[in-house]
Motif scaffolding. Structure first.
Motif, short mmCIF file in Angstrom:
data_model
loop_
_atom_site.label_atom_id
_atom_site.label_comp_id
_atom_site.label_asym_id
_atom_site.label_seq_id
_atom_site.Cartn_x
_atom_site.Cartn_y
_atom_site.Cartn_z
N GLY A 126 73.00 0.11 46.49
CA GLY A 126 74.10 -0.81 46.33
C GLY A 126 75.35 -0.22 45.73
N LEU A 127 75.55 1.09 45.89
CA LEU A 127 76.75 1.74 45.39
C LEU A 127 77.63 2.19 46.55
CD1 LEU A 127 75.43 3.98 42.46
CD2 LEU A 127 76.68 1.82 42.30
N PRO A 128 78.95 2.25 46.36
CA PRO A 128 79.84 2.71 47.44
C PRO A 128 79.70 4.20 47.67
CG PRO A 128 81.10 2.37 45.43
CD PRO A 128 79.71 1.86 45.15
N SER A 129 79.91 4.62 48.93
CA SER A 129 79.86 6.03 49.26
C SER A 129 81.23 6.61 49.60
CB SER A 129 78.91 6.26 50.45
OG SER A 129 77.57 5.98 50.11
N GLY A 130 82.23 5.73 49.81
CA GLY A 130 83.51 6.19 50.31
C GLY A 130 84.67 6.11 49.34
N SER A 159 82.44 9.44 44.75
CA SER A 159 81.30 8.52 44.79
C SER A 159 80.05 9.18 44.21
CB SER A 159 81.02 8.08 46.24
OG SER A 159 82.03 7.19 46.69
N ALA A 160 79.85 10.45 44.52
CA ALA A 160 78.69 11.16 43.97
C ALA A 160 78.76 11.24 42.46
CB ALA A 160 78.60 12.56 44.59
N ALA A 161 79.95 11.47 41.92
CA ALA A 161 80.11 11.53 40.47
C ALA A 161 79.76 10.18 39.83
CB ALA A 161 81.53 11.95 40.11
N GLU A 162 80.16 9.09 40.49
CA GLU A 162 79.83 7.76 39.98
C GLU A 162 78.32 7.52 40.02
OE1 GLU A 162 82.05 5.20 42.50
OE2 GLU A 162 83.99 5.68 41.61
N ALA A 163 77.67 7.99 41.08
CA ALA A 163 76.24 7.74 41.25
C ALA A 163 75.38 8.61 40.35
CB ALA A 163 75.85 7.96 42.71
N ALA A 164 75.93 9.70 39.84
CA ALA A 164 75.14 10.61 39.01
C ALA A 164 74.55 9.91 37.79
CB ALA A 164 75.99 11.80 38.57
N SER A 165 75.23 8.87 37.33
CA SER A 165 74.76 8.16 36.13
C SER A 165 73.47 7.38 36.37
CB SER A 165 75.84 7.20 35.63
OG SER A 165 76.12 6.20 36.61
N ASP A 204 83.71 15.84 52.14
CA ASP A 204 82.91 14.79 52.76
C ASP A 204 83.53 13.43 52.49
OD1 ASP A 204 80.88 13.61 54.18
OD2 ASP A 204 79.32 13.99 52.69
N LEU A 205 83.29 12.50 53.43
CA LEU A 205 83.79 11.13 53.28
C LEU A 205 82.68 10.15 52.94
CD1 LEU A 205 86.15 10.98 56.41
CD2 LEU A 205 86.68 11.74 54.07
N TRP A 206 81.42 10.47 53.29
CA TRP A 206 80.27 9.57 53.04
C TRP A 206 79.08 10.40 52.59
CZ3 TRP A 206 81.36 7.66 58.58
CH2 TRP A 206 82.42 6.74 58.58
N PRO A 207 78.94 10.74 51.30
CA PRO A 207 79.76 10.25 50.20
C PRO A 207 80.90 11.20 49.87
CG PRO A 207 77.93 11.47 49.31
CD PRO A 207 77.79 11.53 50.81
N THR A 208 81.92 10.67 49.28
CA THR A 208 82.94 11.51 48.68
C THR A 208 82.40 12.10 47.38
OG1 THR A 208 83.84 9.65 47.44
CG2 THR A 208 84.80 10.09 49.63
N ALA A 209 83.07 13.15 46.93
CA ALA A 209 82.68 13.73 45.65
C ALA A 209 82.86 12.72 44.52
CB ALA A 209 83.51 14.99 45.38
N MET A 257 85.71 3.46 63.49
CA MET A 257 84.35 3.38 62.95
C MET A 257 84.28 2.41 61.78
SD MET A 257 82.76 7.18 63.30
CE MET A 257 81.15 6.57 62.85
N GLN A 258 85.33 2.40 60.98
CA GLN A 258 85.36 1.49 59.83
C GLN A 258 85.37 0.03 60.26
OE1 GLN A 258 84.34 3.40 57.27
NE2 GLN A 258 85.92 2.60 55.92
#
Length: 300
Positions: free
Chosen positions: A127-131, A241-247, A234-239, A157-158
């Motif tokens: 449930g987290l954004p990737s873009g 978004s990855a930083a946000e998901a690391a938590s 990368d766009l899906w995920p962006t860097a 595509m969007q």
């Protein structure tokens, strides 16, 4: 190619590549046969890559129930393969949509993991954004000769509501998925339609609503180390978004591979294999209560 029977009697296929301890690698797409992973840029020199075709893709059989393509239900196929391989615990890698599946497997079977590698993963399953910041990333490539056409493809595509509709824009959009739009990238992108099963793509997230609170609670107690690897372009995920998901993870190494898109093993295979191999062989004799977050940006 080898085969095993999953929980519902569906015959599923996998192949092995390389040498060393096994690393189970879940493909993305969603719905793309594992062939597109190749040997992950030479990672097979360090590990035996176990590469399953998701049910309904590649050499795996089409199940009677298309609802079994849904990402949360595919967890049972991963567990069936672990059992078939006779492994008590596994090193697990998931790419793209396969990263979503890998996270769901980790939440359901944390005691079966030795490590978790998330390679440019989708965060849809949790449930987290990737873009986040995708437009800014696209703008950095404005000098490329294909840029204007690729932006039209991205917008198409969007706005698409089905994978079949999105497929009309995919090839125009594809240069944005690679760090370098060279002959190798073009060949990799051109192989996509023949490797992709649209029924799997359409059903992968259909009617799936993540229990984000429960998933985040489960992932927060994960005791195995996690490598979260993003591509700078990368766009899906962006860097971001990855930083946000690391938590989400208590023991995570966040790495952003410079100049890489969604398929970092094509953009710089040495950087990718060195990063993953080092993570998989790192000393890790810390007690679970000594684990700590190790999120950093590295110039792989």
């Amino acid at each position: 190619m080898e085969f095993f029977t999953s929980y519902d009697g569906t015959e599923l296929a996998f192949r092995t590549v390389g040498d060393g301890p096994p690393l189970l690698c879940l493909p993305g797409g969603p719905g793309r046969a594992a062939e597109y992973l190749g040997d992950l840029g030479g990672l097979g020199a360090h590990r035996t890559l176990v590469l399953p075709d998701t049910r309904g893709t590649g050499a795996s059989a089409m199940p009677a129930d298309p609802a079994s393509f849904r990402v949360d239900r595919l967890v049972a196929d991963v567990e069936a393969l672990r059992r078939h391989l006779g492994l008590d615990r596994i090193d697990l890698l998931g790419h793209s949509a396969g990263g979503s599946l890998a996270m769901l497997y980790a939440a359901a079977h944390p005691d079966r993991l030795t490590s978790l590698t998330l390679l440019t993963p989708s965060f849809a399953a949790v449930g987290l954004p990737s873009g986040t910041g995708a437009r800014e990333v696209i703008a950095t490539r404005a000098g490329e000769p294909w840029h204007a056409e690729a932006v039209v493809g991205y917008d198409g595509m969007q706005s698409a509501t089905t994978f079949a509709e999105a497929a009309r824009y995919r090839y125009a959009f594809e240069p944005l998925m690679y760090g370098r739009w060279d002959d190798a990238a073009r060949a990799h992108a051109a192989a996509d339609p023949a490797q992709r099963s649209l029924p799997v793509s359409e059903h992968y997230y259909a009617d799936y609503t993540p229990d984000t609170e429960d998933l985040r609670r489960r992932l927060a107690t994960l005791t195995c180390p996690v490598l979260l690897l993003a591509g700078e372009l990368d766009l899906w995920p962006t860097a971001a978004s990855a930083a946000e998901a690391a938590s989400l993870f208590p023991d995570v190494t966040l790495t952003v591979q410079p100049g890489a898109g969604h398929y970092p093993w094509l953009d710089d295979p040495t950087a990718l294999t060195d990063t993953v191999a080092a993570f998989l062989t790192r000393p890790d004799d810390r007690r679970p209560d000594d684990r700590r977050t190790d999120a950093r940006r590295t110039a792989a």
